[in-house]
Design a protein around this motif. Structure first.
Motif, mmCIF file in Angstrom:
data_model
loop_
_atom_site.group_PDB
_atom_site.id
_atom_site.type_symbol
_atom_site.label_atom_id
_atom_site.label_comp_id
_atom_site.label_asym_id
_atom_site.label_seq_id
_atom_site.Cartn_x
_atom_site.Cartn_y
_atom_site.Cartn_z
ATOM 1 N N ALA A 198 0.827 -1.210 0.000
ATOM 2 C CA ALA A 198 0.000 0.000 0.000
ATOM 3 C C ALA A 198 0.858 1.256 0.000
ATOM 4 N N ALA A 199 1.980 1.208 0.716
ATOM 5 C CA ALA A 199 2.889 2.365 0.738
ATOM 6 C C ALA A 199 3.479 2.615 -0.644
ATOM 7 N N MET A 200 3.924 1.545 -1.330
ATOM 8 C CA MET A 200 4.470 1.702 -2.678
ATOM 9 C C MET A 200 3.395 2.191 -3.651
ATOM 10 N N ALA A 201 2.176 1.648 -3.504
ATOM 11 C CA ALA A 201 1.083 2.086 -4.369
ATOM 12 C C ALA A 201 0.732 3.545 -4.120
ATOM 13 N N GLY A 202 0.908 4.008 -2.871
ATOM 14 C CA GLY A 202 0.626 5.399 -2.557
ATOM 15 C C GLY A 202 1.484 6.351 -3.368
ATOM 16 N N TRP A 203 2.778 6.027 -3.504
ATOM 17 C CA TRP A 203 3.656 6.857 -4.341
ATOM 18 C C TRP A 203 3.178 6.846 -5.786
ATOM 19 N N MET A 204 2.721 5.696 -6.238
ATOM 20 C CA MET A 204 2.245 5.573 -7.618
ATOM 21 C C MET A 204 0.978 6.397 -7.832
ATOM 22 N N GLN A 230 14.040 -5.523 -9.008
ATOM 23 C CA GLN A 230 14.965 -4.444 -8.688
ATOM 24 C C GLN A 230 15.419 -3.748 -9.967
ATOM 25 N N SER A 231 15.536 -2.431 -9.896
ATOM 26 C CA SER A 231 15.932 -1.664 -11.071
ATOM 27 C C SER A 231 16.565 -0.348 -10.642
ATOM 28 N N VAL A 232 17.548 0.078 -11.409
ATOM 29 C CA VAL A 232 18.184 1.378 -11.146
ATOM 30 C C VAL A 232 17.256 2.515 -11.558
ATOM 31 N N PHE A 233 16.205 2.210 -12.323
ATOM 32 C CA PHE A 233 15.273 3.233 -12.783
ATOM 33 C C PHE A 233 14.092 3.426 -11.839
ATOM 34 N N SER A 234 14.042 2.640 -10.772
ATOM 35 C CA SER A 234 12.928 2.749 -9.840
ATOM 36 C C SER A 234 12.871 4.147 -9.222
ATOM 37 N N LEU A 235 11.650 4.684 -9.130
ATOM 38 C CA LEU A 235 11.434 5.994 -8.517
ATOM 39 C C LEU A 235 10.926 5.882 -7.087
ATOM 40 N N LEU A 236 10.753 4.665 -6.611
ATOM 41 C CA LEU A 236 10.311 4.480 -5.231
ATOM 42 C C LEU A 236 11.462 4.802 -4.282
ATOM 43 N N ALA A 282 5.309 2.503 -15.309
ATOM 44 C CA ALA A 282 5.544 1.086 -14.975
ATOM 45 C C ALA A 282 6.986 0.847 -14.573
ATOM 46 N N LEU A 283 7.930 1.416 -15.340
ATOM 47 C CA LEU A 283 9.346 1.222 -15.047
ATOM 48 C C LEU A 283 9.736 1.873 -13.727
ATOM 49 N N GLY A 284 9.150 3.027 -13.443
ATOM 50 C CA GLY A 284 9.527 3.758 -12.238
ATOM 51 C C GLY A 284 8.886 3.247 -10.965
ATOM 52 N N PHE A 285 7.662 2.683 -11.072
ATOM 53 C CA PHE A 285 6.925 2.362 -9.844
ATOM 54 C C PHE A 285 6.560 0.887 -9.684
ATOM 55 N N LEU A 286 6.739 0.086 -10.717
ATOM 56 C CA LEU A 286 6.532 -1.361 -10.555
ATOM 57 C C LEU A 286 7.832 -2.073 -10.210
ATOM 58 N N THR A 287 8.928 -1.315 -10.145
ATOM 59 C CA THR A 287 10.216 -1.860 -9.735
ATOM 60 C C THR A 287 10.628 -1.211 -8.418
ATOM 61 N N VAL A 288 11.602 -1.791 -7.758
ATOM 62 C CA VAL A 288 12.097 -1.252 -6.484
ATOM 63 C C VAL A 288 13.585 -0.958 -6.617
#
Length: 583
Positions: A12-18, A55-61, A302-308
């Motif tokens: 829920a916290a990650m979805a909140g940022w999205m 995991q991704s270097v492009f994650s915005l979380l 998707a790239l920024g918020f579906l990855t960590v």
């Protein structure tokens, strides 16, 4: 149950940022097709449905876990939002008050999460029960509806058209609706039916019911329902002439209602009619570049918020042969130090950032910088804590493998105004382990045996300290136990002179114990008075008669220490409240 709820909170916290990102994009990119908005909300749903992440270097979380797993098993509560200003303040407050062994019994995190999990399930049941009851009431209301032509039904009991049902959906129209307006309404509702919008809306409500504790998801559901209607209007009106669009807009106005139907049905005139009328009259087929931009926006989200974010370093248990291959004479051997650090194990929650060294003049030292959860400064004075033990073991291993290294300094960025510096010296490390660390690491086999010795000796020292603190507690409790008729602390001390003299005999260790106790606050009773008298005798200063409680004496003494008063006790206190600790 507790772990399931913990996972839900983190999702829920990650979805909140999205959600915040989608709301911002809706406001900025007004020309974005409404179907693209629905695509963005589908990505939010995807984030909530799948419990795993890439995991991704492009994650915005900012953080992969707002509440770490240690909440269930560790000695403290903390949050890891990824925002240093928030983590620092919140974790400092929690660490000062709620780490186990002070005011909180063991497993408190797991106990509270279990209780919250049951509250969470109750909330889920209430919301799902609400939609079930609402649907049954509506079905009862529609029992007199007559079929016009499957799947279209008419009813005298409703004021606005809607699509109702999941497996066998039907379009329900008010009996008074006819002519061109009916045709427009049917075009809209069949567009809903073709795109299975009734399924998506129900899925959205189920997710809202599961994650009801996240307020941003209530906003997301409201906006999703609005965008679902706007997208349907957009698809329906795209090929209409201007006159047909005006008729469609008139139908919207005619069927508008100021109230909300139950959350399951899709009602034709239910949501934000004014905005929908304007959108219909202005609707046109989007340009190719707009469609391409919509695809790019959805892909970026998707790239920024579906990855960590990627973990900085993953540490395994030390391997003696690998460590021995990195053994070096010099602190400045960067490649060797990097090889050693890659094998060492650091406490959970510590994120390695960088290391630096000083090898130009004695004492030679290495600084290891970590991002860490917040703990009160005095936490690191206690060697029995697992975190301190692990840091001690890592420092001893570095001393064994780097010949001229004299200090290992852990720079802990825990969200405070300045980092906490935790320093280990070679002399103290060899006192704890009981051998010359460099000499005992001469071969891979000897190093392997030394690593086992380091583990045992550090844990033994920690156990001895824990036993010692338990003895301190017992001595203070013994003194405070009798005589029951007395009111003056001196009477209790005279009754238990041996226990009191033992506390005085321990000197600085008793001072450290007493200062830690006072720093936690609340020592306004008899035990606080006894501790203050013990401190005064060890420090050879005037007694505490001028103060109403032991805590009052200590608060005055602490203020003098912070003002720079000279003296052994003042120096010890300044170190305990400072951000630099030597172990």
């Amino acid at each position: 149950m507790a772990s399931l709820f913990l996972n839900a909170v983190n999702l829920a916290a990650m979805a909140g940022w999205m959600v915040l990102a989608v709301v911002l994009l809706r406001a900025v990119l007004r020309r974005l097709p409404k179907s693209a908005r629905c695509g963005l909300w589908a990505l939010v749903a995807l984030r909530l449905v799948f419990p795993f992440s890439i995991q991704s270097v492009f994650s915005l979380l900012p953080s992969p876990q707002m509440l770490p797993d240690l909440v269930l098993s560790g000695p403290s509560f903390r949050v890891e939002s990824g925002i240093p200003a928030v983590d620092g303040r919140v974790n400092e407050y929690l660490a000062d008050r709620y780490y186990e062994g002070v005011t909180v019994p063991a497993n408190t995190g797991a106990i509270w999460m279990e209780r919250l999990a049951w509250i969470w399930l109750a909330g889920v049941a209430v919301l799902l029960g609400y939609v079930l009851v609402s649907s049954l009431r509506l079905r009862w209301k529609l029992r007199t509806a007559a079929v016009l032509e499957e799947p279209v039904w008419v009813s005298d009991e409703i004021g606005t058209p809607f699509l109702f049902g999941l497996l066998r959906p039907r379009i329900y129209l008010p009996s008074h609706l006819g002519g061109a307006e009916r045709d427009c309404v049917l075009a809209h509702e069949f567009a809903h039916l073709r795109h299975r919008d009734h399924w998506w809306k129900m899925l959205g409500f189920v997710l809202l019911a599961v994650y009801w504790f996240q307020p941003l998801l209530w906003l997301a559901y409201f906006l999703f329902c609005r965008d679902l209607e706007l997208a349907c209007d957009e698809r329906t009106a795209r090929e209409m002439s201007l006159e047909e669009k005006r008729c469609y807009a008139h139908a919207l106005l005619a069927c508008s209602t100021g109230r909300r139907l139950p959350m399951a049905p899709l009602a034709f005139g239910e949501r934000d009619v004014k905005t929908r009328v304007k959108a219909v009259l202005r609707s046109k087929k989007p340009a190719l570049w707009v469609s391409a931009a919509a695809v790019l926006v959805c892909s970026a989200v998707a790239l920024g918020f579906l990855t960590v974010p990627r973990a900085a370093i993953v540490y395994d248990h030390p391997n003696a042969e690998t460590l021995y291959s990195c053994r070096t004479q010099y602190t400045g051997n960067t490649a060797a130090i990097e090889g050693i650090l890659a094998e060492l194990q650091f406490p959970e929650g510590f994120v390695f950032q960088e290391f630096s060294f000083q090898d130009r003049q004695e004492p030679f030292y290495i600084d290891l910088e970590f991002k860490t959860p917040a703990q009160p400064t005095m936490y690191y004075f206690a060697r029995e804590h697992e975190t301190v033990q692990q840091l001690n073991k890592s420092a001893c291993t570095l001393f064994a493998l780097v010949h001229n290294l004299r200090q290992v300094r852990f720079v802990l960025n825990d969200g405070g105004e300045e980092p906490l510096l935790l320093s280990f010296s070679r002399e103290n490390a060899e006192t704890v382990v009981g051998v010359d660390l460099w000499s005992e690491s001469g071969t891979a086999d000897r190093l392997d045996a030394l690593l086992g010795r380091i583990d045992r000796r550090v844990e033994t020292a920690a156990g001895q300290e824990a036993e010692f603190l338990a003895e301190m507690d017992a001595l203070v409790e013994e003194i405070a136990s009798s005589p029951a008729y007395a009111s003056a602390p001196g009477s209790y001390i005279e009754e238990h002179r041996k226990a009191y003299d033992r506390l005085v005999m321990y000197g600085d260790t008793t001072l450290l114990y007493a200062f830690e106790t006072f720093l936690r606050g609340g020592q306004d009773g008899l035990e606080g008075q006894i501790l203050s008298i013990v401190c005064c005798e060890i420090l050879e200063i005037e007694d505490t008669a001028a103060y109403a409680t032991g805590q009052d004496w200590f608060d005055h003494y602490l203020a003098q220490a912070l003002e720079g008063e000279l003296g052994h006790g003042y120096g010890m206190l300044r170190e305990m409240t400072d951000r630099q600790i030597d172990l």
